[in-house]
Design an enzyme around this catalytic site. Sequence first.
Site, PDB file in Angstrom:
ATOM      1  N   GLN A 113      40.279  45.067  48.868  1.00 24.49           N
ATOM      2  CA  GLN A 113      41.145  44.075  48.240  1.00 24.49           C
ATOM      3  C   GLN A 113      40.761  42.669  48.683  1.00 24.49           C
ATOM      4  OE1 GLN A 113      45.091  43.809  49.892  1.00 24.49           O
ATOM      5  NE2 GLN A 113      46.011  43.445  47.891  1.00 24.49           N
ATOM      6  N   GLY A 114      40.453  41.789  47.749  1.00 22.94           N
ATOM      7  CA  GLY A 114      40.111  40.406  48.058  1.00 22.94           C
ATOM      8  C   GLY A 114      41.251  39.467  47.730  1.00 22.94           C
ATOM      9  N   TYR A 115      42.193  39.339  48.648  1.00 25.98           N
ATOM     10  CA  TYR A 115      43.350  38.465  48.435  1.00 25.98           C
ATOM     11  C   TYR A 115      43.343  37.289  49.417  1.00 25.98           C
ATOM     12  CZ  TYR A 115      46.126  41.020  44.951  1.00 25.98           C
ATOM     13  OH  TYR A 115      46.596  41.575  43.798  1.00 25.98           O
ATOM     14  N   SER A 116      43.582  37.573  50.712  1.00 24.38           N
ATOM     15  CA  SER A 116      43.744  36.504  51.702  1.00 24.38           C
ATOM     16  C   SER A 116      42.480  35.677  51.854  1.00 24.38           C
ATOM     17  CB  SER A 116      44.128  37.099  53.060  1.00 24.38           C
ATOM     18  OG  SER A 116      45.395  37.713  53.005  1.00 24.38           O
ATOM     19  N   ASN A 153      56.556  39.531  57.786  1.00 26.42           N
ATOM     20  CA  ASN A 153      57.986  39.847  57.745  1.00 26.42           C
ATOM     21  C   ASN A 153      58.845  38.605  57.535  1.00 26.42           C
ATOM     22  OD1 ASN A 153      57.177  42.439  58.123  1.00 26.42           O
ATOM     23  ND2 ASN A 153      58.392  42.819  59.968  1.00 26.42           N
ATOM     24  N   GLU A 154      58.358  37.448  57.986  1.00 24.67           N
ATOM     25  CA  GLU A 154      59.086  36.202  57.730  1.00 24.67           C
ATOM     26  C   GLU A 154      59.146  35.927  56.224  1.00 24.67           C
ATOM     27  OE1 GLU A 154      57.675  36.293  61.847  1.00 24.67           O
ATOM     28  OE2 GLU A 154      56.668  36.562  59.926  1.00 24.67           O
ATOM     29  N   GLU A 165      52.366  47.952  46.885  1.00 26.23           N
ATOM     30  CA  GLU A 165      51.940  47.923  48.276  1.00 26.23           C
ATOM     31  C   GLU A 165      53.128  48.010  49.220  1.00 26.23           C
ATOM     32  OE1 GLU A 165      49.020  45.216  51.136  1.00 26.23           O
ATOM     33  OE2 GLU A 165      49.762  44.372  49.262  1.00 26.23           O
TER      34      GLU A 165
END
Length: 376
Positions: free
Chosen positions: A126-129, A362-363, A245
């Site tokens: 997966q190429g996201y961040s 989580n924030e 996800e």
Amino acid sequence: MDLNYSPEELQFRDQVRGWLSANLPKELRDKVENNGHLSKEDLMRWHRILAKQGWVAPAWPKEWGGTGWNVVQRYIFDEELGFAGAPPIIPFGVTMCAPVLLRFGTEAQKKRFLPRIYHGEDFWCQGYSEPGSGSDLASLKTKALRQGDHYVVSGQKIWTTLAHFADWIFCLVRTDPTQAKRQEGISFLLMDMKTPGITVRPLILMDGAHEVNEVFFDDVKVPLENLVHEEGKGWTVAKYLLGHERMNTGRIGESRRQLARLKQYGAHMMEDARWRDRLSRIEVELTALEITNLRFLDRMRRTGQPPGADVSMLKIKGTEIQQGLTELMMEATDPVASDPAADAVRKRYLSTRKTTIYAGSNEIQRNIIAKMTLGL
């Protein structure tokens, strides 16, 4: 609301448990239990065992190889895999890219990619961040310029899990930088990792594992046919994918297994009232998480609708419980011990530090609940 399994569902659970007991290779279970580094072949071996049984893609439509199981059966299956100590089904192909193709892909894309994903012929990542674009994913800068019959992609992705194993990557890229709203002008592309201009560089984690990577794109040519959905509408695809996800991040079965192991491993700590109290609190929290998950399941079973933004609760509490279990395990471990069991505990502790960050920190999840569920 009914939070109990029916007799048929309990029978199904027993069937899954029996099959896993007979078919999960001991050497793979031992690697998982001892936090060993699973190779690509380990992961694909288990994938192919499940594919042969017809269980590798339970949520897919039956015409593409799905099981036809209902939402409760799929949940039971996932939790039994975790409780048994099975290697993970690598999500990027089966539970992320495939649902996107089934929802947004062309018939040609489905026929080309889905059978290869099912049979384990292609390994996906997966190429996201990106550097500076993690939880704030809409700020991504990797660009794709349309030139004739292809895009030219330039930029960088980071924290790309198992990219060093991958044959293909699905990426969010910016195809129109002129849009005022950052979520607009983003597109969803599929790229062959063997394409000239793609470079993978390892990032070694605190536990010594090579799990994540940096991926660089230097004028990479991607055919227009590898665009999924409409150009500039990739954010719609991304939101759909992230919903898949986050539904799977509670990992209750795995935490149940770790809790049982902790009780055995930390038996000598039970006379410590403070440690015992913390253990009891985690067990209560895990039970509450399981009940919450069952509430989501009951709503999905009754309405047929996917969960809303409040599904983020599962990710928040599930990952906090995972970390809490490893913290107690560390306290029960001799700090100078050099045996394999103690080494596995330390590696698991370090590895779980990332769980409250990935799949949206989580924030960020709390912000989603505040805005979308509570209306704050």
